[in-house]
Design an enzyme around this catalytic site. Structure first.
Site, mmCIF file in Angstrom:
data_model
loop_
_atom_site.group_PDB
_atom_site.id
_atom_site.type_symbol
_atom_site.label_atom_id
_atom_site.label_comp_id
_atom_site.label_asym_id
_atom_site.label_seq_id
_atom_site.Cartn_x
_atom_site.Cartn_y
_atom_site.Cartn_z
ATOM 1 N N GLU A 1 0.855 -0.761 -0.071
ATOM 2 C CA GLU A 1 0.258 0.259 0.321
ATOM 3 C C GLU A 1 0.428 1.410 0.003
ATOM 4 O O GLU A 1 1.829 1.502 0.553
ATOM 5 C CB GLU A 1 -1.002 -0.028 1.267
ATOM 6 C CG GLU A 1 -1.599 1.324 1.310
ATOM 7 C CD GLU A 1 -2.323 1.199 2.905
ATOM 8 O OE1 GLU A 1 -2.806 0.458 3.610
ATOM 9 O OE2 GLU A 1 -3.934 2.015 2.688
ATOM 10 N N ASN B 1 -12.224 -3.357 1.763
ATOM 11 C CA ASN B 1 -11.344 -3.714 2.332
ATOM 12 C C ASN B 1 -11.491 -3.560 4.005
ATOM 13 O O ASN B 1 -11.829 -2.087 4.296
ATOM 14 C CB ASN B 1 -9.445 -2.253 1.990
ATOM 15 C CG ASN B 1 -8.710 -2.725 3.258
ATOM 16 O OD1 ASN B 1 -8.632 -3.488 3.392
ATOM 17 N ND2 ASN B 1 -8.729 -1.196 3.688
ATOM 18 N N GLU B 2 -11.382 -4.200 4.773
ATOM 19 C CA GLU B 2 -11.888 -4.191 6.262
ATOM 20 C C GLU B 2 -12.868 -3.226 6.119
ATOM 21 O O GLU B 2 -13.139 -2.551 7.653
ATOM 22 C CB GLU B 2 -11.014 -4.536 6.749
ATOM 23 C CG GLU B 2 -10.123 -2.790 6.835
ATOM 24 C CD GLU B 2 -8.889 -2.622 7.859
ATOM 25 O OE1 GLU B 2 -8.922 -3.225 8.069
ATOM 26 O OE2 GLU B 2 -9.385 -1.204 8.859
ATOM 27 N N CYS C 1 -6.810 0.904 3.134
ATOM 28 C CA CYS C 1 -7.529 1.783 3.202
ATOM 29 C C CYS C 1 -7.272 3.131 1.850
ATOM 30 O O CYS C 1 -8.060 4.079 1.499
ATOM 31 C CB CYS C 1 -6.941 3.025 3.997
ATOM 32 S SG CYS C 1 -7.249 1.578 5.794
HETATM 33 O O1 AHR Z 1 -1.915 -1.863 6.743
HETATM 34 C C1 AHR Z 1 -2.519 -0.590 7.219
HETATM 35 C C2 AHR Z 1 -3.720 -0.190 7.252
HETATM 36 O O2 AHR Z 1 -4.122 -1.334 8.305
HETATM 37 C C3 AHR Z 1 -4.743 -0.941 6.166
HETATM 38 O O3 AHR Z 1 -4.327 0.102 4.780
HETATM 39 C C4 AHR Z 1 -6.111 -0.124 6.687
HETATM 40 O O4 AHR Z 1 -6.652 -1.687 5.870
HETATM 41 C C5 AHR Z 1 -5.958 -1.651 7.991
HETATM 42 O O5 AHR Z 1 -6.654 -0.643 8.840
#
Ligand code: AHR
Length: 844
Positions: free
Chosen positions: A200, A543-544, A392
């Site tokens: 990321e 994503n979560e 994120c």
């Molecule tokens: O890995 C860091 C962050 O942790 C990611 O962007 C998110 O998906 C999670 O909350």
């Protein structure tokens, strides 16, 4: 959470609780703006008993400033509890959730109230109602008390420092002997793709990091939306006299690259200087590609300079129209922190844009490529897949910040950069083409994970257009909800709707896998340099996220839409940000009901959690969806973190029939720009520092298998009779051996490609152990074969060890890694397992 549900089910099965009332009064009992709803109960409405545990917590908006509640109103209709609350007194929204058992609450939704007057009425009513007690069966109170007790017990386990609590083994044990016996009759197929990476753009992982561009804000597109004090000239400064600079948007080279610099020279001698990302590192003798767009009449001199010394320079003549010009420069000497200096050569005006400097020596020599040392360090993990672009960063901070892959391909100056949710700027120079190419270059499967039509639940921007600006309560609109009106959201000049967003996902598959001769999208891929399909197999959706109604409607629409057109693609769903709780439970229910192939679990916990949850996946249903443990890490970069991660990984391998993929997160963090810690690899412009955790992932990447073989470890301990052991209450032989046994983890796998048997041993003991590995008949047969053939062939084992030193809870690095080779003469291999160590025995 499953424990609580089980407990409640058991309670509900009882006719009544002895000596307890059938029902009691309950009411909310919290301070204004608390994070969670807590309640008090009473038999007589006079004496109230507070239960100090959250029934549920506000999930509204960003951490810190939000995630609060005012005036919760609880209701119970005999079958179902409902709750509403005001998440922010200044926003026209009401949070709502429900529960059938008072324990598991539905992921929240937030209803937008159309006028301020209506909202104020609801606030006053909620304030009054929130104090009204309701009558509920006592079993719900009992269940909540049990939930509290379980949470506390879990919390204690999580806080345990297994190094501190295990130090006594060094005194208690005079000698530890262990025997690992392999049971060749107990085999199962496991995923060979267990270890992958999570990439990321967080902590400057891409821009200023893996993406090898050396000029910061090369296109003058930084704005205050990226960071409050940033603008189009951030990272640039004027030097000397006679030169002024303006930023214009009058005649840009492309609408996605709207800003450019206008250099106005009154007197020759002034220059505009780019500072790079914390300076520009150069290697003497290496070549660099310098490129830019320069419009007007005149020329500029461009030099690379450190401490007043020019290390390379060239001149460019301006052209009448925007046109890219480039030249190769050779650095005269090393520089840790050079600058790029642009000096107009005559009076007048010049337009300047997209100033770029790339090392020629990128990973695999790719243009627009990746920083070699970082890419090599990543490649050396031997990851089986790469997840990108987040995290994120995929679902973004507000609807307008959702990641659109199509904005990240094509000519660099036509890509659409954007605000980065981690509070800087994404150029998207490292875009989908580059991600796919990198995957191919390192032999890993590409795993793009894209938003489910909603932004991050922790967003602080852009919930509703013109409405409250928090969280995930808004989603991309469906055409049906727009009633013929245009969408309030645009993307690359087009209306953004759920229908267009689904098409984006379908286009991605077509772009990656289509036939370049038949499909215009695939032809774009070919034009970029990759005529052959990328062979995309996976697509993550979501994503979560917080799995409320807004999410679910969009998630289902996207999954069904992708599956209908591309049944060959494995869709990875999401089950929230934690290892338990509402999103986890609802996510799993949905995945099972819809027969999803894989779901993405995330959790970042303390080492004590991993230590006490090594059996986490043992009880997972083997018939349901598989797990991609997409983000995980124990909180810290000490050796004790890495060691417990290694122990956990041996259990992931044991469960790799259900946990098919995993990735430690985050991967990269640049010094001075940490958005998140811990990370796997730290770096700055001049060095790359893999962590102890990195070496654990590397061990698993290098030693993966596709068959798991059962084994058992027996331990015998010779008790110490030292003074120290005598003085305190010495544990029984049985307890001691059980404790020692609990601190030795192992997994045995076979890699069918090489035929190698791979045994991993993780010792969380402060004392050396003598280990005998009984490799069993399969290896014995190979041995006798090798000797009977009288050839030079023999059975060789390599033994790789990493040790943690005496203070693994404070040490950051493994004590030397060593690999030795032994020739086996018997299927019984004896070795000494160092304290706090990871050992890999690989039998060829
Ligand atoms: O890995 C860091 C962050 O942790 C990611 O962007 C998110 O998906 C999670 O909350």
């Amino acid at each position: 959470m499953k424990h609580y549900i089980f407990f409640l089910a058991a309670l509900l099965a009882l006719p009544a609780l002895a000596n307890r009332p059938d029902s009691v009064w309950v009411r909310p009992d919290i301070k204004d703006g608390a994070r969670g709803l807590q309640v008090a109960w009473s038999q007589d409405q006079k004496h109230w008993h507070h239960i100090a545990t959250n029934v549920f917590e506000s999930d509204y908006g960003p951490w810190g400033a939000q995630k609060k509640m005012w005036y919760p109103v609880l209701k119970f209709d005999g079958k179902k509890f409902t709750a509403t609350f005001i998440p922010d007194l200044k926003q026209r929204e009401v949070g709502r959730t429900e529960s059938a058992d008072f324990i598991l609450w539905k992921p929240q939704d937030y209803d937008l109230i159309s006028t301020d007057a209506d909202f104020q009425r609801i606030v006053s009513q909620s304030k009054a109602d929130s104090q009204k007690p309701l009558r509920v069966p006592y079993i719900y109170i009992k269940a909540l008390q049990e939930k509290k007790a379980l949470r506390e017990a879990n919390g204690r386990k999580e806080m345990e420092n297994y190094v501190a609590t295990g130090r006594h083994f060094a005194e208690d044990c005079a000698a530890i002997n262990a025997k690992l016996t392999i049971d060749w009759a107990d085999k199962k197929n496991i995923s060979p793709d267990l270890m992958g990476i999570f990439f990321e753009d967080i902590s400057y992982a891409a821009d200023g990091g893996l993406y090898a561009e050396l000029v910061q804000n090369r296109d003058f597109e930084y704005t205050a939306a990226d960071r409050k004090d940033w603008n189009a000239l951030t990272a640039w400064r004027l030097e000397g006299e006679g030169l002024a600079v303006d930023v214009s948007t009058q005649a840009p080279m492309h609408r996605n690259n709207a800003h450019y610099a206008q250099l106005k020279t009154e007197k020759v001698g002034g220059s505009i200087v780019n500072e790079g990302f914390d300076g520009i590192p150069l290697k003497g003798g290496d070549k660099y590609e310098l490129s830019l767009f320069l419009k007007g009449a005149g020329a500029i001199k461009v030099s690379l300079r450190e401490a007043g010394k020019v290390l390379a320079s060239t001149t460019f003549k301006a052209t009448k129209e925007w046109r890219r010009q480039s030249v190769t420069l050779k650095a005269a000497a090393d520089a840790k922190s050079a600058e790029l200096v642009i000096e107009p050569q005559q009076r007048g005006e010049l337009d300047l844009d997209f100033v770029s400097l790339f090392p020629k020596d990128t990973y695999k020599g790719r243009s627009n490529g990746l920083r070699k040392d970082l890419a090599e360090t990543i490649a050396d993990l031997k990851p089986r897949f790469v997840r990108f672009p987040g995290g994120c960063a995929s679902h973004g901070n507000g609807i307008n910040n959702i990641y659109h892959w199509q904005a990240t391909i094509g000519d660099l100056w036509e890509r659409q950069g954007d605000y980065n949710i981690w509070h800087y700027h994404q150029t998207r120079g490292l875009g989908f083409y580059e991600y796919f190419q990198f995957c191919e270059d390192i032999g890993a499967e590409p795993v793009p994970v894209l938003a489910a039509g909603v932004p991050c639940q922790n967003s602080g921007r852009g919930g509703y257009e013109g409405g409250p600006q928090n969280g995930q309560q808004g989603g991309i609109p469906f055409l049906k909800d727009l009633g013929g009106k245009p969408s309030p959201y645009q993307y690359m000049g087009k209306d953004l709707t759920m229908e267009s967003y689904l098409q984006e996902l379908l286009d991605l598959i077509e772009w990656a896998n289509g036939d370049a001769k038949k499909s215009p999208l695939a032809a774009m891929r070919a034009k970029a340099g990759h005529p052959k399909p990328f062979n995309l197999k996976y697509l993550g959706i979501g994503n979560e996220d917080m799995l409320g109604d807004t999410f679910m409607e969009r998630y289902r629409f996207l999954i069904e839409g992708v599956k209908a057109k591309h049944p060959e693609i494995t869709v990875i769903g999401t089950v929230g940000p934690f290892w338990e709780g509402s999103d986890y439970e609802y996510g799993w229910q949905e995945a099972k009901a819809k027969k999803l192939e894989i779901v993405d679990e995330h959790y970042y916990n303390l080492p004590g959690w991993y230590f006490s949850h090594r059996d986490f996946y043992d009880g997972y249903d083997r018939r349901g969806p598989k797990v991609y443990l997409g983000e995980w890490a124990s909180k810290g970069n000490n050796v004790s973190n890495a060691l417990v991660e290694a122990a956990y990984m041996t259990h992931l391998e044991e469960n790799a029939d259900v946990v098919v993929m995993s990735s430690y997160a985050p991967l990269l963090a640049k010094d001075k720009h940490y958005s998140w810690t811990p990370d796997l690899i730290y770096f700055n412009n001049n060095e790359v520092r893999p962590t102890a955790n990195y070496y654990v992932q590397r061990v698993f990447g290098h030693n993966a298998g596709d068959t798991y073989v059962g084994s058992k470890v027996d331990v015998t301990v010779e008790k110490s009779s030292s003074d120290a052991a005598d003085k305190k209450k010495s544990p029984s032989q049985e307890d001691l051996e059980r404790g020692v046994r609990d601190r030795i983890d192992r997994s045995v796998v076979v890699d069918s490609k090489t035929g190698d048997v791979i045994i991993k041993l993780v010792s969380m003991l402060p004392k050396e152990a003598t280990m005998t590995i009984d490799l069993g008949e399969e290896v014995a047969a190979k041995l006798s074969n090798a000797t009977s053939k009288k050839t030079k062939k023999s059975v060789v084992a390599s033994i790789q060890t990493m040790c943690g030193g005496n203070t693994p809870d404070r040490t950051k690095e493994w004590e030397g890694e060593k690999t030795e080779k032994v020739t086996l003469t018997s299927p019984q291999l004896q070795l000494s397992v160092a304290p706090y160590s990871v050992t890999v025995v690989r039998v060829k």
